[in-house]
Scaffold this motif. Structure first.
Motif: not given
Length: 217
Positions: A190-213
């Motif tokens: 699945g998509p990664v989950e990222v944790s930060f060390d420090g104070r964020l105002d905010n963030d966003w994430q974009i993700t896509d995937d591809e199969d290998t069949d």
């Protein structure tokens, strides 16, 4: 490959891969792509999620029948005013997969353009449950130009079972001038989950995937 994407977007990737003759797949999070020549820089804006684009590209690795090459290319574009600063927090680009089916092999390829816009290096910690991540330290945010990031890695298939490969990008900004760093990256099926060390105002994430069949028999 990054130059082809910067010039023509997904069409550029198709042109390059057709010339190689390799079996390949390309998946993108957006169908729109544009490039501006202006390179005006602003310190108090962040990139827009709606205008940014992520492409996952998988193809046969000529080194081994049980290996594939994965490329994640991100196009950061258009800006909006924010309370925090992207230059005060790290971004993350990543490949993730089921760690029971795949493992990294060989060296990763990393690149950011324009070169003076920031730096990119591999995340020093492990990506839990399967994957690879790199950290982007933005030195500049361009208001009328694009910024492109590439992460590429060869993967070895462990059990002959094809599966889905995920590409992710996390863009973050912070009001803390002492900088916010990436603390951990969770990978897996699945998509990664990222944790930060420090104070964020905010963030966003974009993700896509591809199969290998079509790549693993």
């Amino acid at each position: 490959m990054l130059d082809a994407y910067a010039d023509k977007g997904e069409d550029g990737l198709h042109e390059v891969m057709k010339e190689t003759g390799y079996n390949y797949n390309v998946s993108t999070s957006s169908k729109d792509f544009k490039v501006e020549d202006d390179s005006e820089i602003s310190p108090d804006v962040r990139y827009s999620k709606g205008s940014s684009d992520l492409t996952v590209h998988t193809f046969d690795d000529p080194e081994d029948d049980e290996r594939i090459r994965v490329q994640v290319i991100v196009n950061l574009e258009d800006t909006t005013v924010s309370a925090g600063y992207p230059t005060w927090a790290e971004d993350t680009i990543a490949v993730s997969y089921n760690g029971d089916d795949w493992t990294n092999v060989g060296e990763a390829s990393l690149r950011i353009t324009p070169d003076e816009g920031g730096s990119i290096e591999l995340f020093p910690g492990s990506v839990e449950d399967g994957g690879l991540a790199a950290i982007i330290d933005l030195d500049s945010v361009y208001t009328d130009a694009t910024q492109n990031v590439l992460l590429a890695q060869s993967l070895h298939n462990l059990r002959g079972i094809p599966g889905t490969i995920y590409g992710s990008y996390v863009h973050s900004w912070s009001p803390n001038p002492s900088s916010v760093s990436v603390d951990s990256v969770q990978g897996g099926d699945g998509p990664v989950e990222v944790s930060f060390d420090g104070r964020l105002d905010n963030d966003w994430q974009i993700t896509d995937d591809e199969d290998t069949d079509e790549l693993i028999d």
